[in-house]
Design an enzyme around this catalytic site. Structure first.
Site, PDB file in Angstrom:
ATOM      1  N   GLU A 118      25.879   1.197   8.502  1.00 20.30           N
ATOM      2  CA  GLU A 118      26.621   1.134   9.242  1.00 20.30           C
ATOM      3  C   GLU A 118      27.501   0.761  10.647  1.00 20.30           C
ATOM      4  O   GLU A 118      28.417   1.344  10.562  1.00 20.30           O
ATOM      5  CB  GLU A 118      25.900   2.397  10.264  1.00 20.30           C
ATOM      6  CG  GLU A 118      25.642   3.904   9.471  1.00 20.30           C
ATOM      7  CD  GLU A 118      25.351   4.687  10.302  1.00 20.30           C
ATOM      8  OE1 GLU A 118      24.628   5.980  10.145  1.00 20.30           O
ATOM      9  OE2 GLU A 118      24.757   4.429  11.583  1.00 20.30           O
TER      10      GLU A 118
ATOM     11  N   HIS B 173      25.284  20.105  35.099  1.00 15.17           N
ATOM     12  CA  HIS B 173      24.227  19.623  34.722  1.00 15.17           C
ATOM     13  C   HIS B 173      24.984  18.263  36.179  1.00 15.17           C
ATOM     14  O   HIS B 173      25.209  17.191  36.157  1.00 15.17           O
ATOM     15  CB  HIS B 173      24.752  18.250  33.223  1.00 15.17           C
ATOM     16  CG  HIS B 173      24.115  19.629  32.859  1.00 15.17           C
ATOM     17  ND1 HIS B 173      22.786  19.897  32.305  1.00 15.17           N
ATOM     18  CD2 HIS B 173      24.349  20.524  32.172  1.00 15.17           C
ATOM     19  CE1 HIS B 173      22.638  20.642  31.204  1.00 15.17           C
ATOM     20  NE2 HIS B 173      23.718  21.492  30.478  1.00 15.17           N
TER      21      HIS B 173
ATOM     22  N   GLY C 123      16.416  -1.896  24.211  1.00  9.70           N
ATOM     23  CA  GLY C 123      17.671  -1.398  25.665  1.00  9.70           C
ATOM     24  C   GLY C 123      18.681  -2.145  25.602  1.00  9.70           C
ATOM     25  O   GLY C 123      19.423  -3.200  26.859  1.00  9.70           O
TER      26      GLY C 123
ATOM     27  N   LYS D 208      12.779 -23.441  20.838  1.00 12.78           N
ATOM     28  CA  LYS D 208      12.713 -22.984  19.842  1.00 12.78           C
ATOM     29  C   LYS D 208      13.825 -22.275  19.417  1.00 12.78           C
ATOM     30  O   LYS D 208      14.682 -22.481  18.290  1.00 12.78           O
ATOM     31  CB  LYS D 208      11.051 -22.213  19.183  1.00 12.78           C
ATOM     32  CG  LYS D 208      10.225 -23.041  17.866  1.00 12.78           C
ATOM     33  CD  LYS D 208       9.434 -22.252  17.751  1.00 12.78           C
ATOM     34  CE  LYS D 208       8.391 -22.837  17.151  1.00 12.78           C
ATOM     35  NZ  LYS D 208       7.060 -22.039  16.634  1.00 12.78           N
TER      36      LYS D 208
ATOM     37  N   SER E 176      15.496  -1.347  16.874  1.00  7.64           N
ATOM     38  CA  SER E 176      16.310  -0.712  17.499  1.00  7.64           C
ATOM     39  C   SER E 176      15.286  -0.277  18.581  1.00  7.64           C
ATOM     40  O   SER E 176      13.824  -0.695  18.606  1.00  7.64           O
ATOM     41  CB  SER E 176      17.111   0.192  16.876  1.00  7.64           C
ATOM     42  OG  SER E 176      15.807   1.500  16.580  1.00  7.64           O
TER      43      SER E 176
ATOM     44  N   PRO F  37      11.395 -13.967  13.667  1.00  8.77           N
ATOM     45  CA  PRO F  37      12.183 -12.601  14.254  1.00  8.77           C
ATOM     46  C   PRO F  37      13.421 -13.082  14.172  1.00  8.77           C
ATOM     47  O   PRO F  37      14.403 -12.802  13.466  1.00  8.77           O
ATOM     48  CB  PRO F  37      11.457 -11.856  14.325  1.00  8.77           C
ATOM     49  CG  PRO F  37      10.066 -11.861  14.464  1.00  8.77           C
ATOM     50  CD  PRO F  37      10.059 -13.431  14.187  1.00  8.77           C
ATOM     51  N   THR F  38      13.411 -13.436  15.699  1.00 12.71           N
ATOM     52  CA  THR F  38      14.803 -14.342  16.718  1.00 12.71           C
ATOM     53  C   THR F  38      16.026 -14.940  15.313  1.00 12.71           C
ATOM     54  O   THR F  38      16.813 -14.950  15.249  1.00 12.71           O
ATOM     55  CB  THR F  38      14.289 -14.411  17.525  1.00 12.71           C
ATOM     56  OG1 THR F  38      13.641 -14.263  18.186  1.00 12.71           O
ATOM     57  CG2 THR F  38      15.880 -14.785  17.965  1.00 12.71           C
TER      58      THR F  38
ATOM     59  N   ILE G 295      21.305  -1.132  28.400  1.00 12.74           N
ATOM     60  CA  ILE G 295      20.753  -1.404  29.836  1.00 12.74           C
ATOM     61  C   ILE G 295      21.060  -2.899  29.647  1.00 12.74           C
ATOM     62  O   ILE G 295      21.656  -3.053  31.727  1.00 12.74           O
ATOM     63  CB  ILE G 295      19.447  -1.706  29.972  1.00 12.74           C
ATOM     64  CG1 ILE G 295      18.508   0.155  30.223  1.00 12.74           C
ATOM     65  CG2 ILE G 295      18.333  -1.950  31.413  1.00 12.74           C
ATOM     66  CD1 ILE G 295      17.266   0.006  29.965  1.00 12.74           C
TER      67      ILE G 295
ATOM     68  N   GLU H 154      22.643  15.947  36.780  1.00 14.40           N
ATOM     69  CA  GLU H 154      22.649  15.070  36.893  1.00 14.40           C
ATOM     70  C   GLU H 154      23.368  14.323  36.403  1.00 14.40           C
ATOM     71  O   GLU H 154      23.057  12.646  36.318  1.00 14.40           O
ATOM     72  CB  GLU H 154      21.108  14.990  36.090  1.00 14.40           C
ATOM     73  CG  GLU H 154      21.409  15.797  34.685  1.00 14.40           C
ATOM     74  CD  GLU H 154      21.425  17.265  34.107  1.00 14.40           C
ATOM     75  OE1 GLU H 154      21.760  18.110  35.630  1.00 14.40           O
ATOM     76  OE2 GLU H 154      21.421  17.525  32.969  1.00 14.40           O
TER      77      GLU H 154
ATOM     78  N   CYS I 222      21.818  24.137  35.211  1.00 10.85           N
ATOM     79  CA  CYS I 222      22.365  25.227  33.651  1.00 10.85           C
ATOM     80  C   CYS I 222      21.507  25.750  33.591  1.00 10.85           C
ATOM     81  O   CYS I 222      21.396  27.613  33.520  1.00 10.85           O
ATOM     82  CB  CYS I 222      22.864  23.913  32.886  1.00 10.85           C
ATOM     83  SG  CYS I 222      23.984  24.383  31.163  1.00 10.85           S
TER      84      CYS I 222
ATOM     85  N   GLN J  25      20.479  30.014  35.011  1.00  8.69           N
ATOM     86  CA  GLN J  25      20.599  31.029  34.155  1.00  8.69           C
ATOM     87  C   GLN J  25      19.250  31.525  34.291  1.00  8.69           C
ATOM     88  O   GLN J  25      18.902  33.414  34.852  1.00  8.69           O
ATOM     89  CB  GLN J  25      20.868  30.988  33.571  1.00  8.69           C
ATOM     90  CG  GLN J  25      22.345  30.312  32.682  1.00  8.69           C
ATOM     91  CD  GLN J  25      22.666  29.871  31.163  1.00  8.69           C
ATOM     92  OE1 GLN J  25      22.297  30.141  30.159  1.00  8.69           O
ATOM     93  NE2 GLN J  25      23.837  29.243  31.090  1.00  8.69           N
TER      94      GLN J  25
HETATM   95  N1  GLN Z   1      22.344  28.085  26.690  1.00  4.23           N
HETATM   96  C1  GLN Z   1      22.746  27.343  28.317  1.00  4.23           C
HETATM   97  C2  GLN Z   1      24.027  28.178  27.796  1.00  4.23           C
HETATM   98  O1  GLN Z   1      24.941  27.869  26.554  1.00  4.23           O
HETATM   99  C3  GLN Z   1      22.051  27.036  29.356  1.00  4.23           C
HETATM  100  C4  GLN Z   1      22.965  25.233  28.354  1.00  4.23           C
HETATM  101  C5  GLN Z   1      22.520  24.078  29.256  1.00  4.23           C
HETATM  102  O2  GLN Z   1      22.061  24.026  29.881  1.00  4.23           O
HETATM  103  N2  GLN Z   1      23.260  22.950  28.948  1.00  4.23           N
HETATM  104  O3  GLN Z   1      24.700  28.010  28.404  1.00  4.23           O
END
Ligand code: GLN
Length: 551
Positions: free
Chosen positions: A154, A514, A20, A225, A17, A192-193, A23, A516, A385, A389
């Site tokens: 699996e 989030h 990639g 090969k 595993s 191995p391949t 990717i 990102e 997130c 807070q």
């Molecule tokens: N633990 C926090 C919440 O549940 C922040 C969660 C997070 O950062 N994804 O609100």
């Protein structure tokens, strides 16, 4: 529903595993989508979890969230980052979802008294699923990544379904990803391949294409090969070399005429040219940026398992490329900061500090100290997130003087629960229990970092959390200068989405979302780009200080 013909590509891994496969799947998809084909990736994961929501990122890497709130494997992040479009939850097939479906049907009596079997019932369910995803999306190509490696218990039944698919559909292409270890003097070993391919053949599947991953680049001898022993033409053995950045792989495959090879088998238009010029420019900005490296600290909890923050890392890669700067990320374990008497020793050299999302108490005070350090020293700060807070907790404690302010996630008895679970949150019955999941709207206040970043009054970003800024403290916090520049207008009142420090504190912005998760190489997360620009500005005023300390 469309009657358009759908082609299928199945990507299977072998030997081990972590090679990639995600990717590779994303790169093949890119070669097709950039030619104007509608491609939809599907990922199959054999585990019996229904989704990734309950999985520990420490063991499995980040839990990725789609717009519709489905919690999926982190490979979906790779697909979206390459393809620059959003995928929906039906692209995620897990062993758990399949068995849940089969058992529900059995209980309802849908099998009309028959014994329910892996073949044909489960395999039919799988084939119908992948066909439905293709039809629902009017896809030209459905590309299916089979999680795990060939030979795993699996995924055996899934590969069996794929074997059947090739006899029921006109255009099905199998790609096997393999690894060539090098022993003494760099000789690339193909045994191995060979054995891995034999294992796949024993399941009735002959790969059409083999992608060989190795530490340098594929030798002619090894290619010959593999071709000879694995029943694959030499031109169908492709090199998957060690790259400076994952985003290079579509370019490397294009150079090897990968598309020409698959277009025959899939009856695709050979003449369609790829539009990869912009992609190439962005890749060059990652591999050889015009400007020096920005040094960013990520203060988190799972820093020894970087996969836990893979989207955060990639969002920084995208935003550094967008401004043509290099990037050096340093992962800082938050709980280690708690032991330091002078936190500046650990954080003093950075151009920006980022606190990502997280759950649980460990390292919380270390993260709060890092945020305080950023604020007091005007180091650009980006909070995601939990990072929002804790920015609010820090502000409440040290600016509003609410001494034991906290989130009730960490202290149920705090006098000032500035972060709390809202009553309406408890009522959310979507996937994941009480979590706020998936894409939510945010109204943006004008003349803020957020409005500059998003260049507008609204945005949609993805969420995965339970706690929120407590509306009861919003007034007090804003009166002390914290700007709530983005809110979700819920019917019970505004919920904080984005917060910013006052401008004279330096650059500090944090988001409950989030951001990102929606950052892509071709469309970097807007707030992350602003953060990087602030890091550039800060570096310029910080650098002379560094010079002085050096002397
Ligand atoms: N633990 C926090 C919440 O549940 C922040 C969660 C997070 O950062 N994804 O609100």
């Amino acid at each position: 529903m469309s009657d358009k013909k759908t082609r299928f590509i199945v990507v299977a891994g072998s030997i081990m595993s972590g090679l990639g496969k995600g990717i590779v799947t994303a790169s093949i998809s890119k070669l097709l989508s950039t030619r104007g084909y509608k491609v939809i990736p599907i990922k199959f994961d054999g585990y019996l979890n229904v989704d990734c929501g309950t999985m520990n990122p420490f063991r499995h890497g980040e839990v990725f969230v789609l717009d519709d709130g489905t919690e999926v494997d982190m490979d979906f992040g790779t697909y979206e980052r390459f393809l620059n479009f959003s995928i929906d939850g039906s692209s995620s097939i897990t062993g758990g979802k399949l068995f849940q479906k089969i058992i529900e049907k059995e209980r309802k009596g849908d099998y009309l008294g028959r014994d329910v079997q892996f073949v044909p019932h489960l395999t039919n369910e799988i084939k119908n699923w992948v066909r439905d995803v293709g039809a629902k999306n009017s896809a030209d190509v459905v590309i299916i990544e089979v999680g795990g490696t060939v030979g795993d218990l699996e995924n055996g039944y899934f590969l069996e379904a794929m074997r059947q698919l090739q006899f029921e559909e006109e255009n099905v292409l199998f790609v096997q990803l393999t690894y060539l270890p090098s022993l003494f003097e760099g000789e690339q070993k193909t045994k191995p391949t060979q054995q891995a391919t034999r294992l796949l053949q024993s399941l009735g599947i002959q790969p059409h294409i083999i992608l060989a991953r190795e530490q340098e680049s594929l030798s002619d001898e090894a290619r010959k090969k593999i071709s000879l022993y694995c029943n694959v033409r030499e031109e169908a053995v492709f090199d998957d070399p060690l790259l400076k950045t994952i985003y290079e792989l579509p370019l490397i495959l294009e150079k090897q005429n990968f598309y020409d090879m698959i277009s025959d088998k899939l009856a695709l238009d050979k003449k369609r040219a790829a539009e990869l010029a912009e992609w190439k420019t962005l890749v060059e900005k990652i591999t050889s940026p015009k400007n020096e490296k920005l040094e960013i600290a990520i203060v988190g909890k799972y820093t020894s398992v970087k996969d836990a923050y893979i989207s955060v890392k990639e969002a920084l890669v995208h935003s550094a490329a967008a401004i043509d700067y290099g990037l050096e990320i340093t992962w800082i374990e938050a709980s280690n900061l708690e032991k330091l008497s002078n936190i500046g020793e650990a954080l003093g050299k950075f151009d920006g500090i980022l606190v990502p999302g997280g759950f649980g108490e460990r390292g919380i005070e270390g993260k709060i100290s890092a945020i305080r350090y950023a604020r007091e020293n005007k180091v650009p700060y980006l909070g995601l997130c939990l990072g929002l807070q804790l920015m609010v907790v820090e502000y409440a404690r040290h600016i509003c003087k609410l001494q034991d302010a906290n989130s009730t996630e960490f202290n149920k008895k705090t006098t000032y629960p500035v972060i709390d679970i809202l009553p309406e949150q408890r009522a959310i019955t979507k996937l994941g229990g009480t979590m706020r999941l998936g894409s939510w709207e945010c109204d943006i206040k004008s003349k803020t970092i957020a409005s500059k970043a998003y260049n507008g009054a609204h945005c949609f970003e993805r969420h995965r959390h339970r706690y929120e800024v407590n509306p009861e403290f919003m007034d007090q916090l804003s009166k002390s200068g914290l700007t709530f520049s983005g809110v979700y207008p819920s019917k019970h009142g505004d919920i904080v989405e984005i917060a910013e420090w006052p401008a004279n504190f330096g650059f500090g912005v944090a988001t409950q979302a989030h951001i990102e998760l929606k950052s892509r190489l071709e469309a970097p997360a807007p707030l992350a780009v602003e953060f990087m620009k602030a890091a550039v500005a800060y570096r310029k005023i910080r650098e002379p200080k560094l010079e002085i300390t050096k002397r």
